[in-house]
Design an enzyme around this catalytic site. Sequence first.
Site, short mmCIF file in Angstrom:
data_model
loop_
_atom_site.label_atom_id
_atom_site.label_comp_id
_atom_site.label_asym_id
_atom_site.label_seq_id
_atom_site.Cartn_x
_atom_site.Cartn_y
_atom_site.Cartn_z
N ASP A 50 4.58 -1.79 15.73
CA ASP A 50 4.07 -0.39 16.57
C ASP A 50 2.90 0.24 16.33
OD1 ASP A 50 5.17 2.09 18.28
OD2 ASP A 50 4.17 2.79 16.56
N TYR A 55 -4.67 4.75 16.34
CA TYR A 55 -4.67 4.45 15.15
C TYR A 55 -5.83 3.43 14.46
CZ TYR A 55 0.34 5.44 15.66
OH TYR A 55 1.57 6.09 15.91
N LYS A 80 -0.15 2.80 22.73
CA LYS A 80 0.24 3.97 23.05
C LYS A 80 -1.05 4.39 23.89
CE LYS A 80 3.43 4.84 19.34
NZ LYS A 80 2.67 4.30 18.16
N HIS A 113 1.49 8.71 24.53
CA HIS A 113 1.54 8.97 23.07
C HIS A 113 2.08 10.51 22.84
CE1 HIS A 113 -0.32 7.80 18.92
NE2 HIS A 113 0.85 8.59 18.73
N1 LIG Z 1 4.45 8.45 18.35
C1 LIG Z 1 3.81 9.16 17.60
O1 LIG Z 1 3.36 10.32 17.56
C2 LIG Z 1 3.91 8.67 15.91
C3 LIG Z 1 3.55 9.65 14.88
C4 LIG Z 1 3.61 9.22 13.58
C5 LIG Z 1 3.89 7.89 13.44
N2 LIG Z 1 4.26 6.91 14.53
C6 LIG Z 1 4.68 5.55 14.39
O2 LIG Z 1 5.71 5.65 13.30
C7 LIG Z 1 5.49 4.66 12.31
C8 LIG Z 1 6.21 5.04 10.69
O3 LIG Z 1 6.00 6.64 10.65
P1 LIG Z 1 5.15 7.25 9.73
O4 LIG Z 1 4.09 6.23 9.45
O5 LIG Z 1 4.35 8.35 9.78
O6 LIG Z 1 5.72 7.51 8.40
P2 LIG Z 1 7.13 6.64 7.61
O7 LIG Z 1 7.33 5.24 8.03
O8 LIG Z 1 8.32 7.61 7.50
O9 LIG Z 1 6.67 6.64 6.20
C9 LIG Z 1 5.41 5.85 5.64
C10 LIG Z 1 5.19 6.11 3.97
O10 LIG Z 1 6.39 5.61 3.24
C11 LIG Z 1 5.90 4.96 2.36
N3 LIG Z 1 7.19 3.85 2.28
C12 LIG Z 1 7.36 2.73 3.06
N4 LIG Z 1 8.56 2.34 2.75
C13 LIG Z 1 8.86 2.96 1.43
C14 LIG Z 1 10.11 2.64 0.40
N5 LIG Z 1 10.81 1.75 0.88
N6 LIG Z 1 10.01 3.54 -0.37
C15 LIG Z 1 9.14 4.47 -0.55
N7 LIG Z 1 8.18 4.71 0.09
C16 LIG Z 1 8.00 4.00 1.28
C17 LIG Z 1 4.70 4.43 2.64
O11 LIG Z 1 3.94 3.91 1.84
P3 LIG Z 1 3.22 2.49 1.68
O12 LIG Z 1 2.46 2.11 2.80
O13 LIG Z 1 2.57 2.63 0.31
O14 LIG Z 1 4.61 1.68 1.38
C18 LIG Z 1 4.18 5.24 3.64
O15 LIG Z 1 3.45 6.41 2.77
C19 LIG Z 1 4.03 4.73 12.07
O16 LIG Z 1 3.47 3.82 11.27
C20 LIG Z 1 3.46 4.77 13.45
O17 LIG Z 1 3.58 3.42 13.85
C21 LIG Z 1 4.34 7.55 15.81
#
Ligand SMILES: NC(=O)c1ccc[n+]([C@@H]2O[C@H](COP(=O)([O-])OP(=O)(O)OC[C@H]3O[C@@H](n4cnc5c(N)ncnc54)[C@H](OP(=O)(O)O)[C@@H]3O)[C@@H](O)[C@H]2O)c1
Length: 278
Positions: A50, A55, A80, A113
């Site tokens: 994704d 990004y 997106k 988005h």
């Molecule tokens: N559509 C939208 O508006 C929107 C908004 C935000 C995000 N997104 C998408 O959703 C994806 C996920 O959301 P997100 O990146 O905001 O947050 P997330 O997946 O909830 O959390 C990512 C964070 O958690 C850490 N992490 C990952 N696995 C872990 C584990 N097993 N134990 C402890 N910590 C862990 C990562 O650190 P490390 O990298 O150091 O492991 C990173 O700091 C994004 O990457 C993006 O593709 C979409």
Amino acid sequence: MKITDVSSRIKLNNGIEMPYLGLGVYNSKVGFEAEQAITSALECGYRLIDTASFYGNEESVGKAVRECQIPRNEIFITTKVWNDDLGYDATLRAFDLSMQKLGLDILDLYLIHWPYKNKFADAWKALEKLYAEGRIRAIGVSNFYDFHLEEIIANSNIVPAVNQIQFHPYYNRQALVDYCANKGIQIQAWSPLMQGRELMDEPVLIKIASNYNKSVAQIILRWNLQKGIATIPKSSNPERIKQNSRIFDFELSTKDIDLIDALNCGKFVGPDTLEFCK
Ligand SMILES: NC(=O)c1ccc[n+]([C@@H]2O[C@H](COP(=O)([O-])OP(=O)(O)OC[C@H]3O[C@@H](n4cnc5c(N)ncnc54)[C@H](OP(=O)(O)O)[C@@H]3O)[C@@H](O)[C@H]2O)c1
């Protein structure tokens, strides 16, 4: 379809199959960091990546996917259209630029988005055209509320296949999830781990995790899947990428699902969608 392993897929409302689990790459730095994360994920069996034009790492996604030995049609790629590009012609141009950066001919899923300033009607028409031309296999939205979706559904023959929204145990959006289920719109959870913040220290989750001999992250991701929610945790760390994929060898009891559901308290990360989109 049963969720049995990391490659398990769900059928979207147009018949296209999308993996339940994917790798999010928001904040994965363009170049080595993003490419290594994607390569690690593909090696662990992830088949969905994704990204978003916002990004800034679509080139890295394209490069990692091209260089892996997995056939292109086994990998599901989402990108997106960003807020500045909402509009019929602007969205068509943004799509071409994303595809150029990704180096792809066909995209699996293209999302609007944000419902930014309610400017999504013409952008949706652009997505419909690209879908009709076969350049996108499925089209959807992100951060949409039910009333935004109503507007699209009232003015289009195509119901969005996916609504990608913030979803985690502190913010489980039950009314919106139910609405989407009724309309055949698949929910995909962004920030499923609440960006690695306070949810990781939640005592209820720590207790459940210790009972199953799993991490808190694994419990949350498994909870997503058992609720029928597709999920795209981000990590740039190969160990955590692997850990996040090991969620297919256990099942949460109904009692534990209920305990996790009860954590909902409306806390979210990032901007308030309606304020941000005003
Ligand atoms: N559509 C939208 O508006 C929107 C908004 C935000 C995000 N997104 C998408 O959703 C994806 C996920 O959301 P997100 O990146 O905001 O947050 P997330 O997946 O909830 O959390 C990512 C964070 O958690 C850490 N992490 C990952 N696995 C872990 C584990 N097993 N134990 C402890 N910590 C862990 C990562 O650190 P490390 O990298 O150091 O492991 C990173 O700091 C994004 O990457 C993006 O593709 C979409």
